[in-house]
Scaffold this motif. Structure first.
Motif, PDB file in Angstrom:
ATOM      1  N   ASN A   7       0.859  -1.185   0.000  1.00  0.00           N
ATOM      2  CA  ASN A   7       0.000   0.000   0.000  1.00  0.00           C
ATOM      3  C   ASN A   7       0.901   1.243   0.000  1.00  0.00           C
ATOM      4  O   ASN A   7       2.133   1.132   0.058  1.00  0.00           O
ATOM      5  CB  ASN A   7      -0.966  -0.007   1.183  1.00  0.00           C
ATOM      6  CG  ASN A   7      -0.260  -0.031   2.532  1.00  0.00           C
ATOM      7  OD1 ASN A   7       0.755   0.641   2.737  1.00  0.00           O
ATOM      8  ND2 ASN A   7      -0.785  -0.814   3.469  1.00  0.00           N
ATOM      9  N   TRP A   8       0.296   2.408  -0.060  1.00  0.00           N
ATOM     10  CA  TRP A   8       1.095   3.629  -0.224  1.00  0.00           C
ATOM     11  C   TRP A   8       2.038   3.851   0.956  1.00  0.00           C
ATOM     12  O   TRP A   8       3.176   4.304   0.784  1.00  0.00           O
ATOM     13  CB  TRP A   8       0.182   4.844  -0.398  1.00  0.00           C
ATOM     14  CG  TRP A   8      -0.613   5.185   0.827  1.00  0.00           C
ATOM     15  CD1 TRP A   8      -1.860   4.762   1.149  1.00  0.00           C
ATOM     16  CD2 TRP A   8      -0.182   6.041   1.899  1.00  0.00           C
ATOM     17  NE1 TRP A   8      -2.246   5.283   2.362  1.00  0.00           N
ATOM     18  CE2 TRP A   8      -1.233   6.073   2.843  1.00  0.00           C
ATOM     19  CE3 TRP A   8       0.976   6.762   2.162  1.00  0.00           C
ATOM     20  CZ2 TRP A   8      -1.157   6.799   4.026  1.00  0.00           C
ATOM     21  CZ3 TRP A   8       1.061   7.499   3.340  1.00  0.00           C
ATOM     22  CH2 TRP A   8      -0.009   7.503   4.251  1.00  0.00           C
ATOM     23  N   PHE A   9       1.580   3.507   2.183  1.00  0.00           N
ATOM     24  CA  PHE A   9       2.428   3.708   3.357  1.00  0.00           C
ATOM     25  C   PHE A   9       3.614   2.748   3.327  1.00  0.00           C
ATOM     26  O   PHE A   9       4.762   3.147   3.589  1.00  0.00           O
ATOM     27  CB  PHE A   9       1.625   3.496   4.640  1.00  0.00           C
ATOM     28  CG  PHE A   9       2.452   3.595   5.887  1.00  0.00           C
ATOM     29  CD1 PHE A   9       2.827   4.834   6.397  1.00  0.00           C
ATOM     30  CD2 PHE A   9       2.889   2.445   6.548  1.00  0.00           C
ATOM     31  CE1 PHE A   9       3.614   4.928   7.540  1.00  0.00           C
ATOM     32  CE2 PHE A   9       3.680   2.533   7.686  1.00  0.00           C
ATOM     33  CZ  PHE A   9       4.035   3.779   8.185  1.00  0.00           C
ATOM     34  N   GLU A  10       3.356   1.494   3.009  1.00  0.00           N
ATOM     35  CA  GLU A  10       4.428   0.509   2.937  1.00  0.00           C
ATOM     36  C   GLU A  10       5.439   0.887   1.850  1.00  0.00           C
ATOM     37  O   GLU A  10       6.645   0.728   2.028  1.00  0.00           O
ATOM     38  CB  GLU A  10       3.841  -0.874   2.662  1.00  0.00           C
ATOM     39  CG  GLU A  10       3.020  -1.436   3.811  1.00  0.00           C
ATOM     40  CD  GLU A  10       2.218  -2.663   3.413  1.00  0.00           C
ATOM     41  OE1 GLU A  10       1.914  -3.485   4.301  1.00  0.00           O
ATOM     42  OE2 GLU A  10       1.887  -2.796   2.219  1.00  0.00           O
ATOM     43  N   ASN A  11       4.925   1.373   0.726  1.00  0.00           N
ATOM     44  CA  ASN A  11       5.804   1.785  -0.362  1.00  0.00           C
ATOM     45  C   ASN A  11       6.709   2.936   0.075  1.00  0.00           C
ATOM     46  O   ASN A  11       7.918   2.924  -0.188  1.00  0.00           O
ATOM     47  CB  ASN A  11       4.971   2.196  -1.576  1.00  0.00           C
ATOM     48  CG  ASN A  11       5.825   2.433  -2.809  1.00  0.00           C
ATOM     49  OD1 ASN A  11       6.104   1.520  -3.581  1.00  0.00           O
ATOM     50  ND2 ASN A  11       6.240   3.678  -3.017  1.00  0.00           N
ATOM     51  N   ALA A  12       6.118   3.943   0.751  1.00  0.00           N
ATOM     52  CA  ALA A  12       6.890   5.093   1.209  1.00  0.00           C
ATOM     53  C   ALA A  12       7.923   4.674   2.257  1.00  0.00           C
ATOM     54  O   ALA A  12       9.077   5.126   2.240  1.00  0.00           O
ATOM     55  CB  ALA A  12       5.957   6.156   1.781  1.00  0.00           C
ATOM     56  N   PHE A  13       7.502   3.790   3.171  1.00  0.00           N
ATOM     57  CA  PHE A  13       8.405   3.321   4.226  1.00  0.00           C
ATOM     58  C   PHE A  13       9.588   2.558   3.620  1.00  0.00           C
ATOM     59  O   PHE A  13      10.739   2.767   3.998  1.00  0.00           O
ATOM     60  CB  PHE A  13       7.646   2.422   5.206  1.00  0.00           C
ATOM     61  CG  PHE A  13       8.456   1.993   6.392  1.00  0.00           C
ATOM     62  CD1 PHE A  13       8.606   2.829   7.481  1.00  0.00           C
ATOM     63  CD2 PHE A  13       9.081   0.754   6.404  1.00  0.00           C
ATOM     64  CE1 PHE A  13       9.365   2.438   8.583  1.00  0.00           C
ATOM     65  CE2 PHE A  13       9.848   0.347   7.488  1.00  0.00           C
ATOM     66  CZ  PHE A  13       9.990   1.192   8.586  1.00  0.00           C
ATOM     67  N   LEU A  14       9.298   1.693   2.645  1.00  0.00           N
ATOM     68  CA  LEU A  14      10.362   0.925   1.999  1.00  0.00           C
ATOM     69  C   LEU A  14      11.264   1.829   1.173  1.00  0.00           C
ATOM     70  O   LEU A  14      12.483   1.610   1.115  1.00  0.00           O
ATOM     71  CB  LEU A  14       9.753  -0.166   1.114  1.00  0.00           C
ATOM     72  CG  LEU A  14      10.747  -1.079   0.383  1.00  0.00           C
ATOM     73  CD1 LEU A  14      11.656  -1.791   1.378  1.00  0.00           C
ATOM     74  CD2 LEU A  14       9.998  -2.095  -0.469  1.00  0.00           C
ATOM     75  N   ALA A  15      10.683   2.851   0.550  1.00  0.00           N
ATOM     76  CA  ALA A  15      11.498   3.778  -0.248  1.00  0.00           C
ATOM     77  C   ALA A  15      12.516   4.491   0.636  1.00  0.00           C
ATOM     78  O   ALA A  15      13.707   4.582   0.289  1.00  0.00           O
ATOM     79  CB  ALA A  15      10.601   4.792  -0.951  1.00  0.00           C
ATOM     80  N   VAL A  16      12.069   4.984   1.791  1.00  0.00           N
ATOM     81  CA  VAL A  16      12.978   5.684   2.703  1.00  0.00           C
ATOM     82  C   VAL A  16      14.017   4.724   3.264  1.00  0.00           C
ATOM     83  O   VAL A  16      15.225   5.011   3.288  1.00  0.00           O
ATOM     84  CB  VAL A  16      12.196   6.351   3.847  1.00  0.00           C
ATOM     85  CG1 VAL A  16      13.144   6.947   4.881  1.00  0.00           C
ATOM     86  CG2 VAL A  16      11.276   7.433   3.298  1.00  0.00           C
ATOM     87  N   GLY A  17      13.559   3.560   3.707  1.00  0.00           N
ATOM     88  CA  GLY A  17      14.484   2.592   4.285  1.00  0.00           C
ATOM     89  C   GLY A  17      15.517   2.096   3.294  1.00  0.00           C
ATOM     90  O   GLY A  17      16.712   1.988   3.618  1.00  0.00           O
ATOM     91  N   SER A  18      15.080   1.803   2.061  1.00  0.00           N
ATOM     92  CA  SER A  18      16.020   1.314   1.056  1.00  0.00           C
ATOM     93  C   SER A  18      16.994   2.412   0.636  1.00  0.00           C
ATOM     94  O   SER A  18      18.149   2.128   0.315  1.00  0.00           O
ATOM     95  CB  SER A  18      15.267   0.769  -0.168  1.00  0.00           C
ATOM     96  OG  SER A  18      14.458   1.770  -0.764  1.00  0.00           O
ATOM     97  N   ALA A  19      16.533   3.669   0.651  1.00  0.00           N
ATOM     98  CA  ALA A  19      17.428   4.775   0.320  1.00  0.00           C
ATOM     99  C   ALA A  19      18.546   4.883   1.355  1.00  0.00           C
ATOM    100  O   ALA A  19      19.726   5.037   1.006  1.00  0.00           O
ATOM    101  CB  ALA A  19      16.646   6.083   0.240  1.00  0.00           C
TER     102      ALA A  19
END
Length: 277
Positions: free
Chosen positions: A33-45
């Protein structure tokens, strides 16, 4: 009022089905979902910047930040006859799909032999690319996979080896040609890993070349590389409007790479009991 509440509940349910899809769309797909996507984007960055060797985190960053760039690439592919052929055939690039023996026997100066020599010289294989997991649309997922698996073709056609400076130069080239945010992120933060002399040369020589050539070149996402093996590499570069970069720092000369390849062949023949031709 009860009618409005029921109407709102229905709208929320429809939105949930649309935006919180939990059913995988293809093998290996992990819906977010959008929250999981945003969380993974920040974490992977964060993880990618801390350790650029984490290919899984770099891959996750590319997928979670792709946004509208992938639909734009699909539009370019659909507008090109060759791009449409790639989308229809969906070729994959790995040691099972690419006949390395056949490439090694192609005439000198062909793209196929140039690619084979590049792999030998750099000591890499086409089997190191992470599978796409976090993109919902199967076709867009394939486009990301195609971009990822063809990365070594971009190295080869641009005459760039595998080292930090060349990788960063290629990221600037990729951002200008593909428009993917992950290339821009790497291009912005990657130079922090270089010493001052290498960073100065990157921005003085490679970045102007990469932005100019990447922007002027044909969209490389459209190229059906596997059908270009026998084409003269210089003619291919001219067709794609790719200019050579400034001279790069190679890890080993081509002659040394050829000797190393021959040594491995002799060792393999000795272990299997076959005779040297």
């Amino acid at each position: 009022m009860s009618f409005l509440r029921n109407r709102n509940v229905q709208c929320l349910r429809l939105a949930s089905k649309r935006y919180l899809n939990t059913q995988p769309s293809y093998y290996g797909h992990i819906p977010l979902n959008w929250f999981e996507n945003a969380f993974l984007a920040v974490g992977s960055a964060v993880m990618s910047l801390a350790d650029p060797r984490r290919g899984d985190m770099v891959a996750a960053l590319g997928e979670t930040t792709a946004g509208p760039a992938l639909p734009k690439l699909r539009e370019k592919m659909l507008a090109s006859a060759e791009g449409r052929q790639v989308l229809k055939a969906r070729p994959r690039v790995n040691s099972k799909t690419v006949d390395m023996v056949a490439l090694s026997k192609l005439p000198a100066g062909t793209f196929g032999q140039s690619y084979f020599n590049w792999l030998e010289r750099c000591g890499v294989t086409p089997d190191t690319r992470e599978p796409v997991r976090y993109i919902d649309d199967p076709e867009l997922a394939y486009i990301m996979q195609r971009y990822r698996e063809c990365h070594d073709f971009y190295h080869c056609i641009c005459s760039l080896p595998v080292n930090v400076e060349s990788e960063l130069a290629l990221k600037y080239f990729e951002f200008a040609n593909f428009g993917l945010p992950v290339a821009a992120i790497s291009a912005i933060f990657g130079p922090l890993r270089l010493d001052s002399a290498k960073r100065s040369r990157l921005f003085r020589e490679y970045v102007p070349w990469a932005l100019k050539t990447g922007g002027n070149a044909e969209p490389l996402i459209n190229v059906f590389w596997e059908r270009r093996w026998e084409q003269n590499v210089e003619e291919l570069k001219k067709e794609l409007r790719i200019e050579d970069p400034p001279p790069a720092r190679w890890g080993k000369p081509l002659s040394e790479a050829a000797r190393e390849k021959r040594r491995r062949e002799l060792l393999q023949q000795a272990s299997t009991g076959t005779e040297t031709p």
